[in-house]
Design a protein around this motif. Structure first.
Motif, PDB file in Angstrom:
ATOM      1  N   SER A   1       0.793  -1.226   0.000  1.00 32.69           N
ATOM      2  CA  SER A   1       0.000   0.000   0.000  1.00 32.69           C
ATOM      3  C   SER A   1       0.829   1.281   0.000  1.00 32.69           C
ATOM      4  O   SER A   1       0.321   2.335   0.375  1.00 32.69           O
TER       5      SER A   1
ATOM      6  N   ASN B   1       1.769  -3.425  -4.988  1.00 37.98           N
ATOM      7  CA  ASN B   1       0.762  -2.371  -4.900  1.00 37.98           C
ATOM      8  C   ASN B   1      -0.256  -2.572  -6.024  1.00 37.98           C
ATOM      9  O   ASN B   1      -0.237  -1.894  -7.049  1.00 37.98           O
TER      10      ASN B   1
ATOM     11  N   TRP C   1      -2.063   2.498  -5.457  1.00 35.22           N
ATOM     12  CA  TRP C   1      -2.414   3.478  -4.421  1.00 35.22           C
ATOM     13  C   TRP C   1      -1.245   4.414  -4.184  1.00 35.22           C
ATOM     14  O   TRP C   1      -0.129   3.969  -3.942  1.00 35.22           O
TER      15      TRP C   1
ATOM     16  N   GLU D   1      -7.763   5.014   3.891  1.00 34.47           N
ATOM     17  CA  GLU D   1      -8.019   3.833   3.041  1.00 34.47           C
ATOM     18  C   GLU D   1      -9.500   3.451   3.066  1.00 34.47           C
ATOM     19  O   GLU D   1     -10.058   3.052   2.045  1.00 34.47           O
TER      20      GLU D   1
END
Length: 528
Positions: A433, A440, A444, A476
């Motif tokens: 993240s 990923n 993000w 998130e």
């Protein structure tokens, strides 16, 4: 991404042809299996001896004994039994010392000092030394050939031997959770002269025979440091790509234990008096992944709408047969800083339609790429397709094989799936993240989120760090690219005469593949 199942390492036909496990009789069809003869359950202290035969899901031609690049379930099982890291999560997901007796941080969390456990020897009898630890981390973080664990160690500046039994990890920036980063099975310590042709570690078993994609055999490590362990003399790991073949092998007593029982067949196995089903509550998750940098998912309203499409209870019941818990679009549920205060997201089709209309996508059509990457993944895609239809969203499912899924287009799919085992928040963020995280999937890249995570990593005070992590989780939750619909219980099975296997919260099958703790009852066919 976790252990990636690869196709057809050993089909049922291949298993029958292998012939190396034992004198194989014809394997009965699943529907024809079962017995009314109950087996004796071992009691008393662990018993020494015998061969433990385990059917493990997945694997393929690229199977490896390399301690630092395990990819599939069989890889992980081999690595855990051959090698050991300095620290590791136990069955209750508590961080425990393994090859380190202690690990302490300086007040600014820039220097971490490990004291190595006394009396530990490698398979060839040589003692574990600080030089071995230094060489191990040099191998893992080699800039010309970085291994899997290197991505989480970007702040590691230097590893230095500072005494007869001490090693210092000197960081380029403070990291209050560095101990958690070290507690990975892919960071096993090897001798300074490690050669993969002769894989040597400190684990409870040593390599004996290895055929990629088929079978691995291990012998008891007579130098092992835990008193009495391992209990069995020999461990055999057999690859299975096919669920039926794996289950039939258990029911016909060709293996003593199997991982990843399909949830639809739990009752079948549970009704057999010879078999025990082992269920573990875990933090394993099977997310839908939306690329936030490409349309239509670059519009946060579309991402929010698809999250509201999901009936999470229905997913748990239909996909997992109730073997799991609803998710809230967040991961790391066992982390002390898990954001429990955020409202549980539920299906809201009216709000989903409103958001899609506001985004100019009232009749949204998307392609969802799926593959049998983990038990329940394809089924989850199919249930989601039906749930989305109720909100006017057309989901076209594109099912491909696992090798293609994790091939050259992996991390490029606009809308797909993945799976992850239990992790705490910061190690998971480091893996998937952050803008430069190796996996990923959603691409993000949120500067506010990255700043909070960076500050949390260097914050020593637990309360202050937890506050920063909860702020990051809210971001998130509100605008991330993951649909975390649930957490999956791990379901495995073994013969009743196998003892020592216990529930494990890490998400790794069969007590975290810690076969050093398993033993065989005396009145069994599995004992040698």
């Amino acid at each position: 991404m976790e252990a990636r199942c690869k196709p057809n390492s050993l089909s049922r036909r291949g298993f029958l042809a292998l012939g190396g496990v034992s004198a194989l009789a014809a394997v009965p069809l699943l529907s024809g299996c079962g017995s009314t003869v109950a087996a004796a359950v071992p009691t008393g202290p662990p018993r020494r001896g015998g061969t433990l035969r385990v059917g493990v899901t997945g694997g393929g031609a690229s199977d490896t004994l390399d301690p630092h690049i395990p990819a599939t379930n069989p890889d992980i099982a081999r690595v855990i039994n051959l090698y050991e890291p300095l620290l590791l999560r136990d069955h209750d997901y508590r961080l425990q010392m393994v090859l380190a007796e202690s690990l302490t941080a300086s007040p600014d969390a820039r220097t971490w000092t490990a004291v190595l456990r006394r009396g530990v020897r490698f398979h060839d009898g040589r003692p574990l030394t600080p030089a071995d630890v230094v060489a191990t981390f040099r191998r893992i973080t080699d800039p010309d050939d970085p291994k899997s664990g290197a991505a989480g160690l970007t702040m590691l500046g230097e590893v230095a031997a500072t005494g007869e039994a001490t090693v210092q990890f000197r960081l380029t920036e403070p990291n209050a959770g560095f101990d958690d980063l070290l507690g990975q099975y892919s960071l096993g310590i090897v001798p300074a002269d490690f050669d993969l042709k002769h894989p040597i570690g400190t684990g409870p078993f040593k390599a004996s025979a290895f055929t990629p994609g088929l079978q691995s055999t291990f012998e008891r490590n007579e130098h092992y440091w835990r008193p009495g362990q391992p209990y069995v003399d020999r461990l055999v790991l057999i690859n299975f790509a096919d669920d039926d073949a794996r289950l039939n092998a258990l029911l016909s007593s060709q293996v003593d234990a199997i991982d990843q029982v399909p949830v639809a067949l739990i009752d079948v196995l549970g009704s057999d008096p010879r078999i025990r089903v082992l269920t573990s509550e875990t933090g394993t998750w099977l997310p839908f992944t939306m690329r936030v940098d490409r349309p239509p998912f670059d519009d946060v309203r579309v991402r929010q709408a698809l999250r509201l499409v999901v009936d999470r209870e229905q997913m748990i019941n239909q996909v997992l047969s109730g073997q799991g818990r609803p998710g809230n679009d967040l991961y790391a549920p066992f982390d002390p800083a898990y954001a429990k205060q955020l409202p549980q997201r539920k299906q809201n089709l009216d709000e989903a339609r409103r958001l899609l209309a506001a985004a100019g996508k009232p009749n949204l059509e998307v392609e969802l790429v799926t593959a049998p990457i983990q038990a329940g993944a394809v089924e989850a895609a199919q249930v989601f397709q039906q749930q989305a239809k109720a909100a006017g969203v057309t989901v076209r499912i594109r099912k491909i094989d696992t090798t293609t899924f994790y091939g050259e287009n992996y991390l490029s799919w606009d809308f797909a799936q993945d799976f992850w085992y239990t992790r705490n928040y910061l190690p998971q963020v480091a893996s998937g993240s952050l803008p430069k995280a190796p996996y990923n999937e959603t691409h993000w890249n949120d500067p506010e989120f990255t700043d909070l995570v960076t500050r949390a990593s260097s914050t020593v005070d637990p309360a202050a760090r937890a506050d920063l992590l909860r702020q990051a989780q809210r971001i998130e939750y509100e605008r991330g690219g993951l649909i975390v619909w649930g957490f999956v219980d791990q379901v495995d099975a073994h013969q009743a005469y196998v003892a020592g296997l216990v529930p494990d919260r890490t998400g790794i099958s069969l007590s975290g593949y810690q076969f050093r703790q398993a033993w065989l009852g005396k009145d069994t066919g599995g004992a040698a």
